[in-house]
Design a protein around this motif. Sequence first.
Motif, mmCIF file in Angstrom:
data_model
loop_
_atom_site.group_PDB
_atom_site.id
_atom_site.type_symbol
_atom_site.label_atom_id
_atom_site.label_comp_id
_atom_site.label_asym_id
_atom_site.label_seq_id
_atom_site.Cartn_x
_atom_site.Cartn_y
_atom_site.Cartn_z
ATOM 1 N N SER A 183 4.758 2.776 3.415
ATOM 2 C CA SER A 183 3.582 3.195 2.657
ATOM 3 C C SER A 183 3.805 4.601 2.129
ATOM 4 C CB SER A 183 2.317 3.131 3.522
ATOM 5 O OG SER A 183 2.321 4.096 4.544
ATOM 6 N N TYR A 287 3.903 0.049 -0.307
ATOM 7 C CA TYR A 287 2.446 0.152 -0.412
ATOM 8 C C TYR A 287 2.107 1.510 -1.012
ATOM 9 C CZ TYR A 287 -2.244 1.128 1.657
ATOM 10 O OH TYR A 287 -3.544 1.490 1.892
ATOM 11 N N THR A 325 2.258 -2.950 -3.667
ATOM 12 C CA THR A 325 0.812 -3.113 -3.603
ATOM 13 C C THR A 325 0.111 -1.886 -4.181
ATOM 14 O OG1 THR A 325 0.387 -2.093 -1.431
ATOM 15 C CG2 THR A 325 1.109 -4.392 -1.449
ATOM 16 N N LYS A 327 -4.242 -0.550 -5.550
ATOM 17 C CA LYS A 327 -5.676 -0.796 -5.385
ATOM 18 C C LYS A 327 -6.420 -0.752 -6.721
ATOM 19 C CE LYS A 327 -5.239 1.233 -0.825
ATOM 20 N NZ LYS A 327 -5.617 2.288 0.121
ATOM 21 N N TRP A 339 -2.497 -7.025 -5.220
ATOM 22 C CA TRP A 339 -3.758 -6.289 -5.082
ATOM 23 C C TRP A 339 -4.040 -6.044 -3.609
ATOM 24 C CZ3 TRP A 339 -9.149 -8.995 -5.475
ATOM 25 C CH2 TRP A 339 -10.166 -8.033 -5.415
ATOM 26 N N ASP A 340 -4.242 -4.778 -3.249
ATOM 27 C CA ASP A 340 -4.570 -4.415 -1.883
ATOM 28 C C ASP A 340 -6.026 -3.960 -1.809
ATOM 29 O OD1 ASP A 340 -3.315 -3.501 0.933
ATOM 30 O OD2 ASP A 340 -4.769 -1.994 0.283
ATOM 31 N N GLU A 342 -8.728 -2.125 0.661
ATOM 32 C CA GLU A 342 -8.778 -1.284 1.850
ATOM 33 C C GLU A 342 -10.056 -1.542 2.648
ATOM 34 O OE1 GLU A 342 -8.708 3.465 3.137
ATOM 35 O OE2 GLU A 342 -8.146 2.865 1.109
ATOM 36 N N TRP A 354 -2.997 -11.623 -2.261
ATOM 37 C CA TRP A 354 -3.511 -10.274 -2.129
ATOM 38 C C TRP A 354 -3.398 -9.860 -0.667
ATOM 39 C CZ3 TRP A 354 -8.154 -9.600 0.796
ATOM 40 C CH2 TRP A 354 -8.787 -10.796 1.161
ATOM 41 N N GLN A 355 -3.749 -8.630 -0.394
ATOM 42 C CA GLN A 355 -3.660 -8.124 0.977
ATOM 43 C C GLN A 355 -4.857 -7.232 1.281
ATOM 44 O OE1 GLN A 355 0.097 -6.457 3.086
ATOM 45 N NE2 GLN A 355 -0.887 -4.637 2.253
ATOM 46 N N THR A 356 -5.351 -7.341 2.498
ATOM 47 C CA THR A 356 -6.290 -6.337 2.975
ATOM 48 C C THR A 356 -5.582 -5.457 3.999
ATOM 49 O OG1 THR A 356 -8.448 -5.922 3.985
ATOM 50 C CG2 THR A 356 -7.226 -7.772 4.831
ATOM 51 N N ASP A 357 -5.871 -4.163 3.971
ATOM 52 C CA ASP A 357 -5.348 -3.289 5.015
ATOM 53 C C ASP A 357 -6.516 -2.668 5.759
ATOM 54 O OD1 ASP A 357 -5.472 -0.153 3.919
ATOM 55 O OD2 ASP A 357 -5.291 -1.596 2.300
#
Length: 548
Positions: A183, A287, A325, A327, A339-340, A342, A354-357
């Motif tokens: 990241s 990221y 990734t 936002k 697409w991340d 948060e 997509w991803q969630t963190d």
Amino acid sequence: MKRRDVIKLGFAGAAGLYINPIFAKLNYLTKVDQPILFKPNWESLSKYKVPDWFRDAKFGMWAHWGPQCEPEAGDWYARGMYQEGSWQYKFHVKKYGHPSKFGFKDVINVWKADKWNPEELVNLYKDSGAKYFMAMANHHDNLDLYDSKYQPNWNTTKLGPKKDIIAGWEKAARKAGLPFAVSVHAAHAWSWFETSQRADKKGDLAGIPYDGNLTKEDGAGTWWEGLDPQELYAQNHPLSENSLNNGTIHSQWNWGNGVVKPSDAYIEKFYNRTIDLIDKYNPDLVYFDDTALPLWPISDAGLRIAAHLYNKSLGKNETVQTVVTGKILDEQQRKAMVWDIEKGQSNNIEPLPWQTDTCIGNWHYDRGVYNDKRYKSAKTVIHTLVDVVSKNGNLMLNIPVRGDGSIDELERKIVEEIGVWMKLNNKSIYGTRPWKIFGEGPQQESAAALTAQGFNEGKGKPYTFKDIRFAQKEDILYATVMAWPEDGKILIKSLGKESKYHPQKIKKIKLLSTGEKLKYKQHSDFLEVYFPNDQPKASYANVLEIMS
């Protein structure tokens, strides 16, 4: 594109590389054996396709760990310690001294990471079910956690732990057989660190500047003699509009609304640092903690980085196997990268992966969260994972690491409990794809809309046994019941005989965690499934394996 295709672009001779004029307009050639496909613009990057390894993995773990974890006083410490009167400012003055005398550069100096064992932690995360691992390469505090060619003095091989943190994490991830991610957050140090230019307005030290404007010449006789603090703080510039308002930075995150534009030198240094990171450690995923890409839209630096990463991957593979990734992406940008979101989830099945963190505590380690036992439970994490997967997403979970490089016993217990559920139910997670609908039940009716880059997690009602989430793999439908039913049975409206979603006759249903066949009745309007008397382990999310 293969090597033979690249050779068509020109030829390499004793005098160097000749580029065929037909292809000169690509203006993005790096090496003769590196394919050229992606150019640094959104249209070209939109050709990208998310690799299957990422789509199949579903669950990753993250060490959002750096010098701001040393005080163990929460998120954005290196900014908050310069905000007069804030709790972090008061904490800093009590623990270290006044920020005009002991600034963040000095926090870096006392950070030793003496209990850090990356192999042990990565193996723990793998055993808990993580299929990829991410380490923080730098944060908004601008310290590189690797052997940085373009940040040669302010990196962890020279200061603090005096270790190549990223090399240690990468070696551990590769040994464990996990894709390795990094990241990158440092693009925003320019404005984020503006608090370090301030001075107290009250008290005995009123008017004495904090250390954010110090230069190399000020270091005579100090531990940092010969170092230039401006290489870290990057504050040799005017303040942004309304900079003294601590909340303004959020509205300026996309390099607008009065933020002072970074210099060309700052931008190119960030670009070079990131390319150096990519080329040294070969991450499978990068990221970015940015709207779209770093420094967009005031610069194409982020576009150039993404194009480089994709083209580098094509030099080794038939298709791009790396991921970027970002936002708050528009429709075209979501084709160009992942697409991340948060600390939040989409409320729909997304057409693209997509991803969630999120994290079980704060992003940076916070002793107060530990003392008050405010970590997310394994139950909450699993519910998030199941919901995200049902909507075509991945979950990246941060386990906050203490300043010394260890995790505490409460975190370890949560990680291990996640592993219990994953070992019993991971077939419903790995390699699955969304079904026709993501689920049913009352929880989704209470779900909050996304705010900015996310931040809608935990705002809806708790899950109950009436909440179902779906996923499919090959000819198997997985229906996860998000609690153990109170009266021993559950009703699934989407699976009735007359359902438009599932017209096939159901032949068999098993409880995935135990393999036990379950009795059921398929009515016209709903499917009725009878649960066993004995609850299995981790029964807060119960996967039904449904075969037709």
